[in-house]
Design a protein around this motif. Structure first.
Motif, PDB file in Angstrom:
ATOM      1  N   THR A 125      -6.319  -9.453  -5.304  1.00  0.00           N
ATOM      2  CA  THR A 125      -7.040  -9.701  -4.047  1.00  0.00           C
ATOM      3  C   THR A 125      -8.520  -9.940  -4.302  1.00  0.00           C
ATOM      4  O   THR A 125      -9.148 -10.787  -3.651  1.00  0.00           O
ATOM      5  CB  THR A 125      -6.860  -8.501  -3.088  1.00  0.00           C
ATOM      6  OG1 THR A 125      -5.457  -8.300  -2.847  1.00  0.00           O
ATOM      7  CG2 THR A 125      -7.561  -8.754  -1.760  1.00  0.00           C
ATOM      8  N   ALA A 126      -9.062  -9.214  -5.272  1.00  0.00           N
ATOM      9  CA  ALA A 126     -10.485  -9.378  -5.618  1.00  0.00           C
ATOM     10  C   ALA A 126     -10.738 -10.617  -6.468  1.00  0.00           C
ATOM     11  O   ALA A 126     -11.887 -11.003  -6.686  1.00  0.00           O
ATOM     12  CB  ALA A 126     -10.987  -8.134  -6.346  1.00  0.00           C
ATOM     13  N   GLU A 139      -0.132  -1.262  -6.892  1.00  0.00           N
ATOM     14  CA  GLU A 139      -1.316  -1.181  -6.026  1.00  0.00           C
ATOM     15  C   GLU A 139      -2.578  -1.592  -6.776  1.00  0.00           C
ATOM     16  O   GLU A 139      -3.392  -2.369  -6.269  1.00  0.00           O
ATOM     17  CB  GLU A 139      -1.471   0.239  -5.494  1.00  0.00           C
ATOM     18  CG  GLU A 139      -0.497   0.604  -4.405  1.00  0.00           C
ATOM     19  CD  GLU A 139      -0.761   1.999  -3.848  1.00  0.00           C
ATOM     20  OE1 GLU A 139      -0.876   2.127  -2.624  1.00  0.00           O
ATOM     21  OE2 GLU A 139      -0.837   2.955  -4.638  1.00  0.00           O
ATOM     22  N   ASN A 185      -2.508  -5.324  -7.536  1.00  0.00           N
ATOM     23  CA  ASN A 185      -2.649  -6.110  -6.303  1.00  0.00           C
ATOM     24  C   ASN A 185      -4.102  -6.127  -5.825  1.00  0.00           C
ATOM     25  O   ASN A 185      -4.591  -7.147  -5.317  1.00  0.00           O
ATOM     26  CB  ASN A 185      -1.739  -5.544  -5.216  1.00  0.00           C
ATOM     27  CG  ASN A 185      -1.630  -6.470  -4.009  1.00  0.00           C
ATOM     28  OD1 ASN A 185      -1.390  -7.670  -4.152  1.00  0.00           O
ATOM     29  ND2 ASN A 185      -1.807  -5.913  -2.827  1.00  0.00           N
ATOM     30  N   LYS A 186      -4.793  -5.016  -6.005  1.00  0.00           N
ATOM     31  CA  LYS A 186      -6.217  -4.961  -5.642  1.00  0.00           C
ATOM     32  C   LYS A 186      -7.021  -5.926  -6.515  1.00  0.00           C
ATOM     33  O   LYS A 186      -7.934  -6.602  -6.033  1.00  0.00           O
ATOM     34  CB  LYS A 186      -6.748  -3.528  -5.785  1.00  0.00           C
ATOM     35  CG  LYS A 186      -6.296  -2.598  -4.668  1.00  0.00           C
ATOM     36  CD  LYS A 186      -6.817  -1.182  -4.896  1.00  0.00           C
ATOM     37  CE  LYS A 186      -6.331  -0.244  -3.804  1.00  0.00           C
ATOM     38  NZ  LYS A 186      -6.742   1.170  -4.051  1.00  0.00           N
ATOM     39  N   LYS A 187      -6.674  -5.989  -7.807  1.00  0.00           N
ATOM     40  CA  LYS A 187      -7.364  -6.906  -8.710  1.00  0.00           C
ATOM     41  C   LYS A 187      -7.089  -8.354  -8.323  1.00  0.00           C
ATOM     42  O   LYS A 187      -7.991  -9.200  -8.366  1.00  0.00           O
ATOM     43  CB  LYS A 187      -6.923  -6.661 -10.157  1.00  0.00           C
ATOM     44  CG  LYS A 187      -7.333  -5.320 -10.724  1.00  0.00           C
ATOM     45  CD  LYS A 187      -7.095  -5.211 -12.223  1.00  0.00           C
ATOM     46  CE  LYS A 187      -8.170  -5.951 -13.003  1.00  0.00           C
ATOM     47  NZ  LYS A 187      -8.090  -5.701 -14.453  1.00  0.00           N
ATOM     48  N   GLU A 196       0.865  -1.182   0.000  1.00  0.00           N
ATOM     49  CA  GLU A 196       0.000   0.000   0.000  1.00  0.00           C
ATOM     50  C   GLU A 196       0.905   1.237   0.000  1.00  0.00           C
ATOM     51  O   GLU A 196       1.067   1.935   1.001  1.00  0.00           O
ATOM     52  CB  GLU A 196      -0.930  -0.023   1.211  1.00  0.00           C
ATOM     53  CG  GLU A 196      -1.906  -1.194   1.185  1.00  0.00           C
ATOM     54  CD  GLU A 196      -2.857  -1.212   2.369  1.00  0.00           C
ATOM     55  OE1 GLU A 196      -3.185  -0.116   2.883  1.00  0.00           O
ATOM     56  OE2 GLU A 196      -3.256  -2.312   2.791  1.00  0.00           O
TER      57      GLU A 196
END
Length: 240
Positions: free
Chosen positions: A62-63, A55, A58-60, A18
């Motif tokens: 995680t989702a 970032e 990484n969000k993709k 993050e």
């Protein structure tokens, strides 16, 4: 109110990938006078275009909606733009069967950390010979310099990559300095310094000192110090 707490918080967020949040804390630490925060903030500011991409990817991931190519991109960014070889390997290990260079490089770094140097070097040789991968070239060149002092072969390996990454530019400068070709050393150190590489600035400053160009040394040390280099600060203070 304890200024070093900002640095620790920023470091925690960096480890979570993050980076934007990390920068917020590093900036607060910098404003509170913490030198480690200053160094991390300036380094991060120079890397934010990469960090923002990490970032987002990484969000993709995680989702659970990341594509194969995006996963490769995320792992490659971690290999090439951060120190998180373990995180990179966890993402890229599915691509080892493809002989994907960043995946193999991440594996080699983990082997090296486990004191399996010979296995790591075999992988570095493999991905350099196959793809001229610049990180593998650096690993091989640095071993040639440290072990055999074989500067000529190390330089040839680096040149074969045709890379303008700061790691390669700076190390070319270091090799040319050892070969006593100071004009070439200055040229490559300067190219890396122009990309805000602090290590190259320190080497360039040292080169200027040996050439008795004290004003140039002072200027480059000052630039590196303002970017958070403690060692440049010491050298600058000594000159002053």
């Amino acid at each position: 109110g304890f200024s070093k707490a900002y640095y620790v918080m920023g470091d925690i967020y960096e480890n979570k990938l993050e980076f934007s949040k990390a920068q917020e804390y590093f900036k607060k630490g910098k404003e509170a006078g913490d030198f480690l925060s200053l160094r991390s903030y300036e380094a991060g500011k120079n890397m934010m275009s990469y960090y923002e991409k990490i970032e987002a990817l990484n969000k993709k991931m995680t989702a659970g909606n990341i594509s194969k190519d995006e996963k490769k991109e995320l792992g490659t960014l971690l290999v090439e733009r951060t120190q998180y070889a373990g995180k990179a390997y966890d993402i890229l290990k599915d691509f080892l069967s493809e002989n994907y260079s960043p995946a193999l490089y991440a594996k080699a770094k983990l082997l090296e950390n486990d004191d399996k140097e010979e296995e790591a070097v075999q992988i570095y040789n493999q991905i350099f010979s196959q793809n001229k991968y610049y990180l593998a070239a650096f690993e091989l060149a640095s071993r040639l310099v440290k072990g055999e002092k074989n500067y000529d072969l190390a330089l040839k390996i680096l040149e074969d990559t045709n890379s303008d990454e700061v790691l390669i530019l700076g190390y070319k400068g270091f090799i040319y300095e050892n070969l006593k070709d100071f004009a070439k050393a200055e040229e490559f150190y300067q190219k890396a310094a122009n990309k805000n590489d602090i290590d190259a600035m320190n080497y360039l400053g040292r080169l200027y000192e040996t050439q008795k160009e004290i004003k140039k040394a002072k200027n480059i040390y000052n630039k590196a110090y303002l970017l958070g280099s403690i060692s440049a600060g010491y050298k600058l203070a000594y000159i002053l």
